[in-house]
Every structure is written in C-alpha cells, then in structure tokens.
Design a protein around this motif. Structure first.
Motif, short mmCIF file in Angstrom:
data_model
loop_
_atom_site.label_atom_id
_atom_site.label_comp_id
_atom_site.label_asym_id
_atom_site.label_seq_id
_atom_site.Cartn_x
_atom_site.Cartn_y
_atom_site.Cartn_z
N GLN A 1 -29.66 -18.01 5.10
CA GLN A 1 -30.98 -17.58 4.61
C GLN A 1 -31.82 -18.73 4.06
OE1 GLN A 1 -27.96 -16.38 3.72
NE2 GLN A 1 -28.04 -14.21 3.16
N GLN B 1 -35.29 -19.47 5.56
CA GLN B 1 -36.36 -18.56 5.15
C GLN B 1 -36.81 -18.86 3.73
OE1 GLN B 1 -37.97 -16.12 7.09
NE2 GLN B 1 -39.35 -16.30 5.33
N TYR B 2 -35.84 -19.19 2.86
CA TYR B 2 -36.20 -19.53 1.48
C TYR B 2 -37.14 -20.74 1.44
CZ TYR B 2 -32.01 -16.76 0.20
OH TYR B 2 -31.06 -15.79 0.05
N GLN C 1 -39.29 -21.72 3.73
CA GLN C 1 -40.63 -21.30 4.15
C GLN C 1 -41.33 -20.54 3.02
OE1 GLN C 1 -40.96 -19.45 8.06
NE2 GLN C 1 -39.02 -20.38 8.67
N ASP C 2 -40.56 -19.66 2.35
CA ASP C 2 -41.14 -18.88 1.27
C ASP C 2 -41.59 -19.77 0.11
OD1 ASP C 2 -40.60 -16.66 2.78
OD2 ASP C 2 -38.82 -16.05 1.64
N ARG D 1 -33.32 -17.73 -5.48
CA ARG D 1 -33.42 -16.82 -4.33
C ARG D 1 -32.03 -16.46 -3.81
NH1 ARG D 1 -37.83 -16.26 -1.10
NH2 ARG D 1 -36.43 -14.73 -0.10
#
Length: 351
Positions: free
Chosen positions: A14, A17-18, A20-21, A246
């Motif tokens: 993950q 994605q973290y 990008q977030d 996260r």
C-alpha cells in the motif's frame, strides 16, 4: 524480485498509494510547527497506543534511525554509565558506541544458544542503565520478554533501554517492562528507511529532566520540550511520519500480527528441520528470533541456493559479518504477503 532481506526490507504494497496521497494532501509541504504536522504527530502517537498497546503515559518521539537513539540515550539519560547485554554485531556496536562516549561502560555477551541467566547476572551499582538488544538482526537471536521482566524485577532502580529494531511492529511487546524502547521503520513496520522511533516512560522522562543535558542537536530535553505540543526539535522526516501513520491505520492490532508472525516462523522451522542441507542458525528455540530466521549450510551450497532463489524472483538476506559465507537470513516481517510466503516455503521445500 521480492526481497526477504531483514532490512531495509520489503515495504507494504500500500506504500505506493500512501506516497501519492501524501503529495495530494499537501502534507509534504507542511511546516513542522503547523497544525497539520502537530495533528499528524498526535494521531500517530495515539495509533501507537491503540495498535501496539503502548501505555497511555509513555511518549513517542521521532529520530532519524534506531542508531541515533544510542547517542541520545548515552548523552541524555545515562548519568554514571550503562551496562550492555548483547549476543551479536548490532548489540556490540551499541556497546562500543557507548564505551567511546564513556569508558566506564560495561557489558555481558551472550552466546547465540544461551538464554540470559538473570539470577546469575551481577551488574555493578555504578551502572545506572541496562541496555539490552531484544532482537538481534545479525544472528537471528532474541531475549524473551519473560527475561526482560525478570531483569526489571532484579534491578528496579536501574533504567532499562531495549533495542527492538527488528521486532517492534512484528511481535507484541509489553512496554511496561522497560523505560526506553526504540526501533526503525524499515523492518517490521514495512516502510522505507529514514525514520526512527523512540518511546519513553515517565520514569525515563524524569531521569532526562534530572540530568538536564542540553545544547546538542539531539538533546533529549530539547526533543521532549517540543514533543509536549506535538512538534519536533528540528525539521523531521514528515513523509516518514505520514507513511507510518497511514500504515498503522490500515493494519490490525499487534496481537493479530504477532499470531501471524509466529505461525509463519513455525512453518519455516518445520521446512528447515526437514531439509538435508540446511539447518537453523540458532538451535535453541528459547533464543531464536520470531521475526528473523537465520539459516546455515555449507558455503558452496549457500551460494548456489541464493543464486537459484534470485532466478526464482526471491532475494535472500545475506548472513552478517563472519556468518556471511555459510548462512543467509529470511525476514519474517508483516509486509510479506501470504502468497509471497507460500512461494518461499515451496521453493525451500523443492530446492
């Protein structure tokens, strides 16, 4: 290529994605004195208490690495001298580092098959802090929490500092057993290297305040002063803290992870026990790590095995120091997926 090296190790899937977030939320541009960062810090500390069961009155601090914590402890908490209990290279490095700063530093070396004999251990009164490496990454050994508890009962007046670099986030730890705990995020936390965590009890904080050491870049008193309002002494690794927060949000409480790690280690042990050419580096189950498996064999076979594993898309961790030619290490860390672990077991069985 999937890496089973024990650090820096495989990151959680993950993390992409973290990242990008983190960019999208703007946290990467946040000032570390801002409300955005202060909220991030506070939320991360709360998650440590909820997910890892850190006592409510303990304090979380951020450092650059686990290694930096050696200096922080030596300069800001130790008053007379520290006494180091270790079995491998990283514990020895902690001892020699402290000895460089204070010649009165003492030590006790454990054999890889030897459980700590708390009853027979004698620590001079001149040592006010006991430093112990709970999980030794270099030779895949550990000191059980039962023995940590016995150590604290025998020496209630001494501060206890515990290196859990390759176990925190992987196994359930009873933080009430010691005053100082530290780790890095590139192992069981399954994150990129570059962030260390330091956890302090009220007793450790009081000791720091009593000593009153200040004026250095990483003086603990300065760090604690800022941590009271969820700030850091200097510009921190904001991305690292965000990724930690996260990841902890998305993963279960430590008892669930602990059960998975122990189940996988038993499966690994079973496969190696059935092998004709490989043996466990640590034979004593009482001193064998739950998060790092050391595997030994003849030098030529180890070389061939590691090469074959790479061709199969799996990178084994090399043995450390003098153990490198005749051993390799497997990280039994939470970021390894079930399918990746099954592929590893299948390869070990078939090779």
């Amino acid at each position: 290529m999937i890496t089973f090296a024990p650090g820096p190790s495989k990151v959680f899937d993950q993390v992409g994605q973290y990242l990008q977030d983190a960019f999208q939320t703007g946290i990467l541009s946040a000032n570390h004195r801002s409300a955005a960062f202060m909220n991030l810090y506070q939320e991360t500390e709360t998650l440590f208490k909820e997910k890892l069961h850190v006592p409510e009155d303990y304090k979380l601090l951020f450092t650059s690495s686990a290694t930096e914590n050696w200096e922080i402890i030596a300069q800001s908490i130790v008053e007379s001298s520290s006494f180091h209990i270790y079995s491998g290279s990283f514990g020895k490095k902690w001892y020699t580092f402290a000895q460089h700063l204070n010649e009165a530093t003492g030590s006790h070396k454990l054999g890889t098959e030897d459980a700590l004999d708390v009853a027979g251990l004698e620590i001079d009164g001149k040592h006010d802090l006991i430093a112990i490496t709970q999980n030794e990454t270099s030779n895949a050994t550990e000191v059980s929490q039962e023995l940590l508890g016995a150590l604290g009962e025998k020496y209630p007046d001494k501060m206890i500092a515990v290196d859990t670099t390759s176990s925190m986030g992987g196994i359930a730890l009873d933080f009430s057993l010691a005053d100082i705990w530290f780790a890095s995020v590139q192992k069981c936390f399954g994150l990129p290297a570059g962030l260390g965590v330091l956890i302090l009890s009220p007793k450790a904080i009081a000791k720091c305040e009593s000593k009153g050491e200040s004026g250095r870049y990483n003086s603990l008193s300065f760090m604690l002063e800022n941590a009271k309002i969820y700030q850091t002494h200097y510009t921190p690794n904001v991305l690292g803290v965000y990724l930690l927060k996260r990841s902890m949000e998305d993963h279960p409480e430590i008892q669930v992870t602990d059960a998975l790690v122990r189940k996988r280690m038993k499966e690994l042990e079973t496969v190696i026990a059935q092998s004709k050419k490989l043996t466990m580096l640590v034979q004593n189950s009482e001193t064998r790590s739950k998060t790092v498996m050391g595997i030994a064999g003849e030098e030529l076979f180890i070389k061939e095995f590691k090469k074959a594993a790479e061709q199969a898309g799996m990178q084994m961790g090399s043995g450390y120091g003098p153990l490198k030619p005749t051993s390799f290490r497997i990280a039994n860390f939470p970021a390894i997926t079930e399918q990746e672990f099954e592929n590893l077991l299948k390869f070990l069985k078939e090779y």
